[in-house]
Design a protein around this motif. Structure first.
Motif, mmCIF file in Angstrom:
data_model
loop_
_atom_site.group_PDB
_atom_site.id
_atom_site.type_symbol
_atom_site.label_atom_id
_atom_site.label_comp_id
_atom_site.label_asym_id
_atom_site.label_seq_id
_atom_site.Cartn_x
_atom_site.Cartn_y
_atom_site.Cartn_z
ATOM 1 N N ILE A 32 0.531 -1.421 -0.172
ATOM 2 C CA ILE A 32 0.082 0.051 0.454
ATOM 3 C C ILE A 32 0.753 0.904 -0.204
ATOM 4 O O ILE A 32 0.903 2.630 -0.796
ATOM 5 C CB ILE A 32 -0.868 -0.199 1.294
ATOM 6 N N VAL A 33 1.642 1.472 0.544
ATOM 7 C CA VAL A 33 2.660 2.226 1.093
ATOM 8 C C VAL A 33 3.595 2.599 -0.469
ATOM 9 O O VAL A 33 3.791 3.983 -1.219
ATOM 10 C CB VAL A 33 3.548 2.092 1.599
ATOM 11 N N LEU A 34 4.381 1.107 -1.040
ATOM 12 C CA LEU A 34 4.858 1.771 -2.167
ATOM 13 C C LEU A 34 3.968 2.205 -3.207
ATOM 14 O O LEU A 34 4.159 2.724 -4.232
ATOM 15 C CB LEU A 34 5.012 0.038 -2.728
ATOM 16 N N ILE A 35 2.912 1.396 -3.492
ATOM 17 C CA ILE A 35 1.424 1.750 -4.930
ATOM 18 C C ILE A 35 1.506 2.922 -4.514
ATOM 19 O O ILE A 35 1.423 4.228 -5.342
ATOM 20 C CB ILE A 35 0.518 0.864 -4.851
ATOM 21 N N PHE A 36 1.057 3.680 -3.310
ATOM 22 C CA PHE A 36 0.778 5.672 -2.976
ATOM 23 C C PHE A 36 1.889 5.717 -3.276
ATOM 24 O O PHE A 36 2.289 6.951 -3.641
ATOM 25 C CB PHE A 36 0.482 5.476 -1.992
ATOM 26 N N ILE A 38 3.895 5.747 -4.993
ATOM 27 C CA ILE A 38 4.609 6.020 -6.287
ATOM 28 C C ILE A 38 3.083 6.395 -7.275
ATOM 29 O O ILE A 38 3.412 8.183 -8.259
ATOM 30 C CB ILE A 38 3.925 4.751 -7.141
ATOM 31 N N LEU A 39 2.271 6.988 -6.966
ATOM 32 C CA LEU A 39 1.065 7.230 -7.597
ATOM 33 C C LEU A 39 0.653 8.943 -6.965
ATOM 34 O O LEU A 39 0.242 9.749 -7.912
ATOM 35 C CB LEU A 39 -0.519 6.533 -6.932
ATOM 36 N N THR A 40 1.971 9.199 -6.035
ATOM 37 C CA THR A 40 2.014 10.428 -5.527
ATOM 38 C C THR A 40 2.989 11.073 -5.726
ATOM 39 O O THR A 40 3.334 12.043 -5.151
ATOM 40 C CB THR A 40 1.316 10.682 -4.109
ATOM 41 N N GLY A 41 3.874 10.660 -7.039
ATOM 42 C CA GLY A 41 5.117 11.131 -6.890
ATOM 43 C C GLY A 41 5.995 10.893 -5.539
ATOM 44 O O GLY A 41 6.749 11.812 -5.300
ATOM 45 N N GLY A 42 6.098 10.476 -4.558
ATOM 46 C CA GLY A 42 7.197 10.199 -3.589
ATOM 47 C C GLY A 42 6.335 11.064 -2.125
ATOM 48 O O GLY A 42 7.127 11.332 -1.997
ATOM 49 N N GLU A 43 5.623 11.940 -2.582
ATOM 50 C CA GLU A 43 5.122 12.971 -1.987
ATOM 51 C C GLU A 43 4.769 12.028 -0.514
ATOM 52 O O GLU A 43 4.643 12.768 0.667
ATOM 53 C CB GLU A 43 3.842 14.038 -1.976
ATOM 54 N N MET A 354 -5.588 8.345 -0.158
ATOM 55 C CA MET A 354 -6.444 8.119 -1.564
ATOM 56 C C MET A 354 -6.619 9.802 -1.767
ATOM 57 O O MET A 354 -7.266 10.381 -2.620
ATOM 58 C CB MET A 354 -7.624 7.616 -1.158
ATOM 59 N N SER A 355 -6.850 11.049 -0.404
ATOM 60 C CA SER A 355 -6.859 11.806 -0.068
ATOM 61 C C SER A 355 -5.798 12.569 -0.780
ATOM 62 O O SER A 355 -6.066 13.975 -1.986
ATOM 63 C CB SER A 355 -6.984 12.630 0.845
ATOM 64 N N MET A 356 -4.424 12.665 -0.877
ATOM 65 C CA MET A 356 -3.448 13.296 -1.881
ATOM 66 C C MET A 356 -3.692 12.792 -2.706
ATOM 67 O O MET A 356 -3.187 13.710 -3.270
ATOM 68 C CB MET A 356 -2.240 12.980 -0.817
ATOM 69 N N MET A 357 -4.402 11.981 -3.550
ATOM 70 C CA MET A 357 -4.955 11.931 -4.904
ATOM 71 C C MET A 357 -5.632 12.214 -4.844
ATOM 72 O O MET A 357 -6.063 11.969 -6.279
ATOM 73 C CB MET A 357 -5.146 9.999 -5.386
ATOM 74 N N ASN A 358 -6.813 13.111 -4.409
ATOM 75 C CA ASN A 358 -7.864 13.635 -4.265
ATOM 76 C C ASN A 358 -9.226 13.225 -5.402
ATOM 77 O O ASN A 358 -9.689 13.206 -5.746
ATOM 78 C CB ASN A 358 -7.655 15.049 -5.738
#
Length: 390
Positions: A32-36, A38-43, A354-358
């Motif tokens: 989960i940490v790795l997926i988020f 990547i999807l948030t550009g490391g944020e 999911m919040s960070m990904m809007n």
């Protein structure tokens, strides 16, 4: 010879199953940490976000610690969210409206939670009313009391001494010192456990396996400490979770009360025939759950710097989900505190990522609901497989 040869594979199978379940949870969290990440550009993996993530998960983690014992005992508590909101409201009212000192406010909130837990536990243990009904009623009652005593208002602001409970950080040097102390305690505990097993003539695992795992834990602890210190330091709420987690791990594993709870949840009739006081231990579980709801209410109110009538809504479902994801069986008799805390971290990570990904909030509920269903399905499937194999 035949008997001993059949026992050893069973022991290996159970050991492998336990390890597989434990590692699967950690692997799921890392995925989960790795997926988020990547999807948030490391944020998602930034020091600031990790600090916020651990601060956010503390309320659910504290509730999940108490909920684990409740579920292990074969019950459920649907009132913990409303009780956390009520105790947090009591704390805010006593300080803002009546000028109480922070220490007395915290003690009053925890005491109120324990007393209300005692009230619910009495109905369950001594009047044989199902916990589902008692706590469902408690959920409505506590929410109604909160609205009544606060007149439907948001009670704020709180004193600085109260706000620092959830909004302060440890100095960097103290954080590293505590991390090193934790590592030393891990190694000492492993050595002591192995020494006791050797004295009792029990099977001892290979040192390379035990200490190899501990080295991995050490790296993770020091890495996490470093990441948190890059922002403001280790959040104090995280220490509260670690403290209560350690306390209840000790209670559940090293005390007769903890063993009784697992026995009651596993087979209540057999526990009663063994001389275990079912009613008294069930009552104690709900008192502890109420006290921890008071702790959670204090943390929540401190973090928000206010108490509102909606505080803690739906937290009971997040706490139950965290326990189930962490391996606690809703059938009772099985569960562990560490798994519940990791489950709370998984739930918080999903919300945060999911919040960070809007992503819209309704998707968060859908995803968490699906995860809960899958976790229960896995639990039921594993029980069926174990019964068939036995």
């Amino acid at each position: 010879m035949t008997q001993s040869s059949t026992e050893k594979p069973a022991e290996k199978k159970l050991s492998f199953k336990f390890n597989a379940q434990s590692y699967a949870l950690i692997i799921a969290l890392m995925m989960i940490v790795l997926i988020f990440g990547i999807l948030t550009g490391g944020e998602f993996l930034s020091s600031r976000n990790l600090s916020n993530l651990f601060a956010q998960m503390t309320v659910i983690a504290v509730l999940a610690i108490g909920m684990t014992l409740v579920i292990v005992a074969g019950h459920i508590d649907l009132s913990v969210g409303s009780l956390a909101g009520l105790t947090g409201g009591i704390a805010a009212i006593l300080q803002v409206w009546f000028g109480w000192d922070t220490v007395w406010v915290v003690l009053a909130a925890i005491s109120a939670g324990a007393l209300l837990g005692l009230w619910q536990g009495w109905w369950v243990a001594y009047r044989a009313v199902p916990a589902f009904i008692v706590t469902l009623g408690g959920m409505l009652i506590f929410r109604g009391i909160l609205i009544g005593i606060s007149n439907g208002q948001t009670v704020a602001p709180l004193n600085e001494g109260f706000k620092i409970i959830s909004n302060s950080y440890l100095p960097y040097s103290v954080g590293y010192l505590l991390a090193l102390v934790g590592v030393v305690l891990l190694f000492f505990s492993a050595w002591r456990n192995q020494h006791k097993r050797q004295q009792l003539g029990l099977i001892i695992e290979k040192p390379i396996k035990i200490y190899g795992t501990l080295i991995v834990y050490t790296i993770l602890i020091l890495l996490l400490t470093y990441m948190l210190n890059r922002y403001n330091g280790i959040p104090v709420p995280l220490l509260i979770v670690i403290f209560f987690g350690g306390l209840f791990i000790f209670i559940s594993n090293k005390t007769s009360f903890g063993r009784y709870i697992y026995a009651i949840g596993g087979n209540e009739e057999a526990a009663a025939l063994s001389g275990i006081n079912i009613k008294r231990n069930t009552l104690s579980v709900f008192v502890l759950m109420g006290a921890l709801a008071g702790v959670a209410g204090v943390i929540l109110t401190s973090r928000l710097n206010a108490a509102s009538v909606s505080a803690g809504e739906m937290y009971e479902l997040d706490a139950i989900a965290a326990c189930v994801i962490g391996g606690t069986s809703l059938m009772g008799g099985r569960g562990n505190i560490v798994g519940a805390i990791i489950g709370a971290l998984i739930m918080a990570s999903i919300d945060n990522g999911m919040s960070m990904m809007n992503i819209e909030t309704f998707w968060q509920s859908i995803v968490k609901g699906l995860i809960l269903i899958v976790a229960v399905w896995i639990d039921i499937s594993s029980k069926k497989q174990s019964s068939v194999s036995s």
